[in-house]
Design an enzyme around this catalytic site. Sequence first.
Site, short mmCIF file in Angstrom:
data_model
loop_
_atom_site.label_atom_id
_atom_site.label_comp_id
_atom_site.label_asym_id
_atom_site.label_seq_id
_atom_site.Cartn_x
_atom_site.Cartn_y
_atom_site.Cartn_z
N GLU A 1 0.85 -1.06 -0.07
CA GLU A 1 -0.04 -0.05 0.03
C GLU A 1 0.83 1.16 0.11
OE1 GLU A 1 -2.03 0.45 3.75
OE2 GLU A 1 -3.56 1.58 2.69
N LYS B 1 -9.74 1.29 -1.85
CA LYS B 1 -9.97 0.94 -0.50
C LYS B 1 -11.39 1.32 -0.08
CE LYS B 1 -7.24 1.03 3.92
NZ LYS B 1 -6.44 1.81 4.63
N CYS C 1 -5.16 -3.36 3.17
CA CYS C 1 -5.03 -3.19 4.66
C CYS C 1 -6.11 -3.27 5.70
CB CYS C 1 -4.23 -1.73 4.69
SG CYS C 1 -3.28 -1.38 6.31
O1 LIG Z 1 -6.20 -2.50 10.74
C1 LIG Z 1 -5.33 -2.24 11.42
O2 LIG Z 1 -4.92 -2.30 12.47
C2 LIG Z 1 -4.45 -1.30 10.40
C3 LIG Z 1 -4.83 -0.68 9.30
C4 LIG Z 1 -4.09 0.34 8.88
O3 LIG Z 1 -3.17 0.72 9.37
C5 LIG Z 1 -4.54 1.08 7.55
O4 LIG Z 1 -5.54 0.63 6.97
O5 LIG Z 1 -3.84 1.97 7.28
#
Ligand SMILES: O=C(O)CCC(=O)C(=O)O
Length: 268
Positions: free
Chosen positions: A40, A111, A152
Amino acid sequence: MKVAVIQMNTKSDKEENLRKAEGFIRQAADNGAELISLPEYFNYMGEESGKIENAEQIPDGRTTSFLSGLAKEYGIFIHAGSIIEKYSNEKSYNTSIIVSPDGKIVGNYRKIHLFDIEINGVSSYMESNSIEGGDSAEIVELPFGKAGMAICYDLRFPELFRKYALEGCNVFFLPAAFTQYTGMLHWETLLRARAIENQCYVIAAGQIGSHLPGKVCYGNSMIIDPWGTVVAKAPEKESIIYAELEGERVQSARESIPCLTHRKPQYY
Ligand SMILES: O=C(O)CCC(=O)C(=O)O
């Protein structure tokens, strides 16, 4: 299909990040990778304010043409974990693309779930201040089979992955810049759970280490097979890991424990 996952420590100089990604992509392709996955925000991680000026059009942007050129040159698929995509004067999309060996975009996923959280005394993030959420899932046809795309924080929403599995996916992409704190607690467990419950490969390219302005990422990029076994895991530095995706592994998991066909959703 041989897959390579690139773990990076992206900073705020986009051209420098692209140069670094190019070196990794060339190395992975020279080592026989047919599909290369980047994390990402692989081309920019910096001040929130810098997101707008680094946002690009897709497909007519610097990063997309950079990736198309390399995909064509080597005849490979490249999954760009995410690129900041232009949306408005205030906000961008956080968008993954997959480029095919003829340089065309075959997958485009924005996303959906944004990381708006507050952990008392530890950290708080408000991704929706700068990012507009996407509104559709995305499945891509690869030579290995169908692949479901996510990014993510999406990892925490198992219903997205179940939908992908029920629509015939046998691999998921989960590029990330997962925080150090929540990564320590949840990253591997959640990735393995998504692999096991859906009997799919999971390809998880992550950011590692500190980035401006103060986000520390967990790294631990990994490739997990449909039995939930971690078949490759990155060390604590920028690196490339490799694995062979094997159709038989998906089949054997699904034949041995046919939980996808044992579902009884009419009862719950
Ligand atoms: O779900 C998480 O603990 C981390 C997600 C994250 O860092 C993000 O989506 O940028």
